[in-house]
Design an enzyme around this catalytic site. Structure first.
Site, short mmCIF file in Angstrom:
data_model
loop_
_atom_site.label_atom_id
_atom_site.label_comp_id
_atom_site.label_asym_id
_atom_site.label_seq_id
_atom_site.Cartn_x
_atom_site.Cartn_y
_atom_site.Cartn_z
CG LEU A 10 1.56 -4.95 -4.90
CD1 LEU A 10 0.34 -4.11 -5.24
CD2 LEU A 10 2.84 -4.19 -5.23
CB VAL A 65 -7.12 -0.77 -1.48
CG1 VAL A 65 -7.59 -2.02 -2.21
CG2 VAL A 65 -8.24 -0.22 -0.61
CB CYS A 66 -2.24 -0.40 -3.80
SG CYS A 66 -3.31 0.50 -4.93
CB THR A 67 -0.37 -1.46 1.11
OG1 THR A 67 0.13 -0.19 0.66
CG2 THR A 67 0.64 -2.10 2.04
#
Length: 224
Positions: free
Chosen positions: A49, A44-46
């Protein structure tokens, strides 16, 4: 202690992918969005960003800098950036458009109250939640959002809130539910009827409601 809207946003020094920064100095006269992440190399973070990198021109239009935070080292961040660029179809031969803070010791996560006690990582420690802080050029906190670690953010919504806050800072209006830039606004309840002609020379629309109270007053979106 949680930071309240309107409070001075605390300054800090941190190691980042562009070197050590003093946050207030780095921000300068710009608005800023600080957004935190549980960990590098997570799905999810990828997506988040890469989305912010894609939206860099939109943030720039609003005089807004972006900066991410993740509870891993700068060395880890720099390796992860290659995945972020690949996922978002971003140019890998150009400098990544915003810095990522090294918060491996979770010092900033604790200072800014960004830990999610319901999500425990591989090392038995709470993960950093998905916090969003909008800071204005006077270094005041203007917006605070906290998402759980499992829920990715809607950055189009964050841009929408920046538009609303910047617009309502300059004009005596508020923005209604689901407002987008250019659609109608609401006249502030504090504006007296006798001041309407001067402040809104093109007129307003009063919406009739069962109570008979004339408090819902619509106006065209200001152009500045």
């Amino acid at each position: 202690m949680a930071i309240q809207l309107g409070d001075n946003f605390p300054n800090f020094k941190a190691n980042t992918t562009i070197g050590e920064i003093d946050f207030h100095t780095w921000l300068g006269e710009s608005w800023g969005v600080l957004f935190s992440h549980p960990a590098d190399y997570t799905p999810v973070c990828t997506t988040e960003l890469s989305r912010v990198a894609q939206l860099t021109p939109e943030f720039a239009k609003r005089n807004c800098k972006t900066i991410a935070l993740s509870c891993d080292s700068v060395e880890s961040h720099k390796g992860w950036i290659k995945d972020i660029q690949s996922f978002g179809n971003l140019q890998s031969d150009m400098e990544f458009p915003y810095p990522i803070i090294d918060d491996e010791k979770r010092e900033l996560a604790v200072k800014l109250n960004m830990l999610d006690q319901n999500e425990i990582g591989a090392h038995g420690l709470p993960l950093t939640c998905r916090a969003v802080f909008l800071i204005d050029p006077n270094k005041k906190l203007r917006l605070s959002l906290l998402y759980p670690a499992t829920t990715g953010r809607n950055f189009d919504e964050i841009l929408r809130t920046i538009d609303s806050i910047q617009l309502t800072d300059k004009n005596k209006v508020a923005t209604p539910a689901d407002w987008k830039h250019g659609s109608y606004c609401m006249v502030l309840p504090t504006i007296k009827d006798e001041d309407i002609p001067k402040l809104f020379p093109d007129g307003i629309e009063i919406v009739n409601v069962p109570s008979g109270k004339k408090y819902i007053r619509k106006t065209d979106c200001p152009k500045n």
